[in-house]
Scaffold this active site. Sequence first.
Site, PDB file in Angstrom:
ATOM      1  N   SER A  28     102.945  10.924  79.653  1.00 24.28           N
ATOM      2  CA  SER A  28     101.720  10.565  78.918  1.00 24.28           C
ATOM      3  C   SER A  28     102.036   9.676  77.716  1.00 24.28           C
ATOM      4  O   SER A  28     101.344   8.688  77.452  1.00 24.28           O
ATOM      5  CB  SER A  28     101.024  11.828  78.404  1.00 24.28           C
ATOM      6  OG  SER A  28     100.460  12.538  79.459  1.00 24.28           O
ATOM      7  N   ARG A  32     101.187   5.548  77.030  1.00 14.66           N
ATOM      8  CA  ARG A  32     100.451   5.156  75.817  1.00 14.66           C
ATOM      9  C   ARG A  32     101.291   4.247  74.933  1.00 14.66           C
ATOM     10  O   ARG A  32     100.759   3.321  74.297  1.00 14.66           O
ATOM     11  CB  ARG A  32     100.007   6.407  75.055  1.00 14.66           C
ATOM     12  CG  ARG A  32      98.846   7.131  75.739  1.00 14.66           C
ATOM     13  CD  ARG A  32      98.698   8.547  75.258  1.00 14.66           C
ATOM     14  NE  ARG A  32      97.511   9.229  75.754  1.00 14.66           N
ATOM     15  CZ  ARG A  32      97.381   9.765  76.972  1.00 14.66           C
ATOM     16  NH1 ARG A  32      98.371   9.662  77.855  1.00 14.66           N
ATOM     17  NH2 ARG A  32      96.256  10.371  77.333  1.00 14.66           N
ATOM     18  N   SER A 178      89.083  16.164  79.951  1.00 16.82           N
ATOM     19  CA  SER A 178      90.021  15.163  80.462  1.00 16.82           C
ATOM     20  C   SER A 178      90.510  14.243  79.356  1.00 16.82           C
ATOM     21  O   SER A 178      89.730  13.506  78.749  1.00 16.82           O
ATOM     22  CB  SER A 178      89.338  14.312  81.547  1.00 16.82           C
ATOM     23  OG  SER A 178      90.108  13.152  81.795  1.00 16.82           O
ATOM     24  N   ASP A 330      98.901  20.157  84.657  1.00 18.75           N
ATOM     25  CA  ASP A 330      99.806  19.626  85.688  1.00 18.75           C
ATOM     26  C   ASP A 330     100.833  20.657  86.150  1.00 18.75           C
ATOM     27  O   ASP A 330     101.633  20.380  87.042  1.00 18.75           O
ATOM     28  CB  ASP A 330     100.535  18.385  85.144  1.00 18.75           C
ATOM     29  CG  ASP A 330      99.575  17.227  84.929  1.00 18.75           C
ATOM     30  OD1 ASP A 330      98.530  17.171  85.612  1.00 18.75           O
ATOM     31  OD2 ASP A 330      99.859  16.368  84.064  1.00 18.75           O
TER      32      ASP A 330
HETATM   33  C1  S3P Z   1      96.948  12.827  81.460  1.00 22.76           C
HETATM   34  C2  S3P Z   1      95.864  13.676  81.482  1.00 22.76           C
HETATM   35  C3  S3P Z   1      95.645  14.677  82.536  1.00 22.76           C
HETATM   36  C4  S3P Z   1      96.910  14.933  83.339  1.00 22.76           C
HETATM   37  C5  S3P Z   1      97.600  13.656  83.728  1.00 22.76           C
HETATM   38  C6  S3P Z   1      98.007  12.878  82.495  1.00 22.76           C
HETATM   39  C7  S3P Z   1      97.083  11.860  80.346  1.00 22.76           C
HETATM   40  O1  S3P Z   1      94.643  14.196  83.426  1.00 22.76           O
HETATM   41  O2  S3P Z   1      96.595  15.694  84.505  1.00 22.76           O
HETATM   42  O3  S3P Z   1      98.754  13.923  84.517  1.00 22.76           O
HETATM   43  O4  S3P Z   1      98.186  11.300  80.165  1.00 22.76           O
HETATM   44  O5  S3P Z   1      96.090  11.660  79.649  1.00 22.76           O
HETATM   45  P1  S3P Z   1      93.071  14.424  83.160  1.00 22.76           P
HETATM   46  O6  S3P Z   1      92.681  13.634  81.986  1.00 22.76           O
HETATM   47  O7  S3P Z   1      92.412  13.949  84.424  1.00 22.76           O
HETATM   48  O8  S3P Z   1      92.916  15.904  82.967  1.00 22.76           O
END
Ligand code: S3P
Length: 448
Positions: A28, A32, A178, A330
Amino acid sequence: MSSAKPTPLSAKSSGPLIGTPELPGDKSISHRAIMFAALAVGESRITGLLEGEDVMATAAAMRAIGARIERREASGEEKEIVWHIYGVGVGGLQQPDGPLDMGNSGTSARLIMGMCATHPITVQFTGDASLSRRPMKRVMDPLSQMGAQFESRDGKMPLTLCGTNMPMPISYELPVASAQVKSAILLAGLNTPGRTTVIERTPTRDYTESMLRAMGADVQIEDLDEGKAIHITGYAELKPLTLQVPRDPSSAAFPCVAACIVPGSDILLKDVGMNPTRAGLYVTLREMGAKIELQNERIENGEKIADLRVQYAQLKPIDVPSGRAPSMIDEYPILAIACAMANGTSRLRGLHELRAKESDRLQVMADGLLACGVKTEIDGDDLIIHGSGKIQGGATITTHLDHRICMSFLIASLVAQQPIMIDDATPIQTSFPNFIPMMEQLGAEFNL
Ligand code: S3P
């Protein structure tokens, strides 16, 4: 993204896992870091970046819309890899020459849609079979309210986004917990006049707001009776980043659970990100009786980091409340394997969102565990696992292009009475390119 042909794989029954493995950078934060650096003014330097296929899809897309991104090996003995990113500034994204291929990566797709929505560019988004079945309406709806236009088949990819040159700020309450949807709106808000607001009732990972704020954006967090409002003021000038990416708690989850369930194991997982919005699995495993000791806890670049010593312990069953799901979203596939190795019935509640991941993880885990002789049921949005402290195995698991399903069943195979075969190990490259060698270094053995 991977064009490699499917590679079936299984793991042998394992002796104790011992060692201090090298974990990959946080996925993540890596996504970013590239995206936000591409919108900054000046040169950013990122070390510890995850070089998995998902993050490379982000890098390729950001290059295609104007950023200069270079991977260099620093001179000197350490041979450290440094990613240099020269940003175009908020508002500076360019029209790409062709479609942006997001591969398997929902984070790349949804966040880059957010950025492009408030630039006057037209962008086609494509992806693999897994990404093309995932819901995009959840970002299309708020981004359309901000002025973007979309053409798609049933709110899925492939789709075409026509960004606006007259964006409107919105206030939007997230209908699903999310971080990707939240981030898409905040990123669109960066190039929008006035104040864009996202209301979040359940906390999700907060890297977008904390990183953008550290880069100089005006981001305000307001506590509400239930949840919080995140406000961002547009037309920010972002300062470049100098960042060491922490190790990914979602990737660390695999060797961690492996050490919890393989008798005699004792491993040290170093420099793991322990942001509370991500650490739900570790809380849960400890409630199950896992021997996980947090050492060397510290704050780096505003993020909580720790080293985790993990030793084998017989696990107890658990009832995980639905409110904890966003902080371990996850990790349910690998938690389900831990539950199978506990003695008794576990209930993992409120897992509706698992159906919208790289595969329908609720169904795929239930089917896979049943095929391996573990009594498992789905009750509404809950997964119920009747653990018996052993996994019979002997099945071949269809992994549906889902890296976390692949790794979960390979870990299960380490303790199964008969080896478990996965139909295709290539998706592991999306998030954890050194998973197999790292597990081998700990003592695991694999069979092609
Ligand atoms: C993520 C958010 C989550 C996660 C994904 C990575 C992110 O998804 O499951 O692997 O980096 O913002 P959702 O926003 O769909 O919950």
